[in-house]
Design a protein around this motif. Structure first.
Motif, short mmCIF file in Angstrom:
data_model
loop_
_atom_site.label_atom_id
_atom_site.label_comp_id
_atom_site.label_asym_id
_atom_site.label_seq_id
_atom_site.Cartn_x
_atom_site.Cartn_y
_atom_site.Cartn_z
N VAL A 61 -2.32 9.90 -12.68
CA VAL A 61 -0.94 10.35 -12.78
C VAL A 61 -0.11 9.53 -11.81
O VAL A 61 -0.25 9.66 -10.59
N ASP A 62 0.72 8.66 -12.37
CA ASP A 62 1.57 7.76 -11.61
C ASP A 62 2.92 8.44 -11.39
O ASP A 62 3.64 8.74 -12.34
N LEU A 63 3.27 8.69 -10.14
CA LEU A 63 4.47 9.44 -9.78
C LEU A 63 5.68 8.54 -9.53
O LEU A 63 6.75 9.03 -9.17
N ARG A 64 5.55 7.25 -9.76
CA ARG A 64 6.63 6.31 -9.48
C ARG A 64 7.66 6.29 -10.61
O ARG A 64 7.39 6.70 -11.74
N ASN A 65 8.83 5.76 -10.26
CA ASN A 65 9.83 5.47 -11.28
C ASN A 65 9.36 4.27 -12.10
O ASN A 65 8.64 3.40 -11.61
N ALA A 66 9.81 4.20 -13.36
CA ALA A 66 9.32 3.17 -14.27
C ALA A 66 9.55 1.76 -13.73
O ALA A 66 8.71 0.87 -13.92
N ALA A 67 10.66 1.53 -13.04
CA ALA A 67 10.97 0.20 -12.55
C ALA A 67 10.00 -0.27 -11.46
O ALA A 67 9.93 -1.48 -11.18
N GLU A 68 9.27 0.64 -10.84
CA GLU A 68 8.33 0.27 -9.79
C GLU A 68 6.97 -0.15 -10.33
O GLU A 68 6.14 -0.69 -9.58
N ILE A 69 6.72 0.11 -11.59
CA ILE A 69 5.39 -0.09 -12.17
C ILE A 69 5.23 -1.52 -12.64
O ILE A 69 6.12 -2.09 -13.25
#
Length: 248
Positions: A61-69
């Motif tokens: 489960v990735d809790l980052r905002n999409a732009a950080e991925i």
């Protein structure tokens, strides 16, 4: 209770990675191999992902905002086969374009003093994260953001409070995360955060722990998640995932 499990995670490339298993709860301790926390997933090598899979990890489960991925030039190249059998979910803890929250915290949250406001603004996001952990197939669930410190720390605090972990245990886990990412940056040729020396780290850890304990005094994770729309059956499955001993 016997000896508590070793919480160290040594998947190749993983930064600030630990098993929540072994943290003492009101009754027993959190079971090992159920929920892990760490920093950026892109830091893991292909071998590291195979090690995570061998350890039983089936959901990330990735809790980052999409732009950080996404992969950076300094990240390892990971073949698709290395992550076969692991499901990846992106469930951010905040709205990246919210001007008020960004003005308060910066691009992402970096201190427990913002936890209460994050929960207040987006209860539906935390309900979705709780549902995803509850609904995950058998196997380990990895929670991560960028540093594996505050966004991950807030979600970990919710889960650990739900499991009956006392505030002091949650705070100790946060201190470990703060030290873990600082150690990571110390080892990097061009760290994205300035590493703190020992005295600075101790001062920041003491201040953050005080902020976190203040937050935890008023936290009732079960009541919060209920108000966010999480049902009792989901809460029960979350507790079971964290606490129930393996069936024999």
């Amino acid at each position: 209770m016997g000896n508590r499990p070793n919480r160290t995670v040594n998947w190749e490339g993983a930064a600030n990675a630990r098993d929540l298993g072994g943290i003492p709860a009101v009754s027993g301790y959190v079971q090992p191999g159920r929920v892990y926390r760490m920093g950026r997933s892109e830091w893991l090598t292909g071998r590291g992902w195979r090690q995570a899979h061998d350890a039983g990890v089936r959901t990330v489960v990735d809790l980052r905002n999409a732009a950080e991925i996404g992969r950076r030039d300094t990240d390892p190249v990971v073949p698709p086969a290395a992550v076969r059998g692991i499901r990846f979910l992106n469930l951010p803890t905040q709205e990246p374009d919210d001007p008020d929250f960004t003005a308060l915290t910066g691009p992402y949250m970096s201190s427990p003093r913002f936890y209460e406001e994050n929960l207040r603004r987006w209860p539906e996001k935390f309900a979705a994260i709780a549902q995803a952990v509850a609904d995950a197939p058998p196997g380990g669930v990895v929670l991560h953001c960028s540093a594996g410190r505050d966004r991950t720390g807030l979600v970990a605090a919710l889960l650990l409070d739900l499991a009956g972990v006392p505030p002091e245990g949650i705070a100790a886990d946060y201190r470990a995360a703060l030290a873990g990412i600082n150690d990571w940056h110390r080892r990097q040729p061009q760290p994205r955060e300035r590493p703190l020396d020992d005295a600075e780290l101790a001062g920041r850890a003491d201040a953050a722990e005080a902020e976190l304990l203040s937050f935890l005094r008023d936290l009732d994770a079960a009541a919060y998640l209920r108000s966010a729309g999480t049902g009792e059956e989901t809460l029960a499955r979350l507790r079971s995932r964290l606490l129930d001993s393996p069936s024999r």
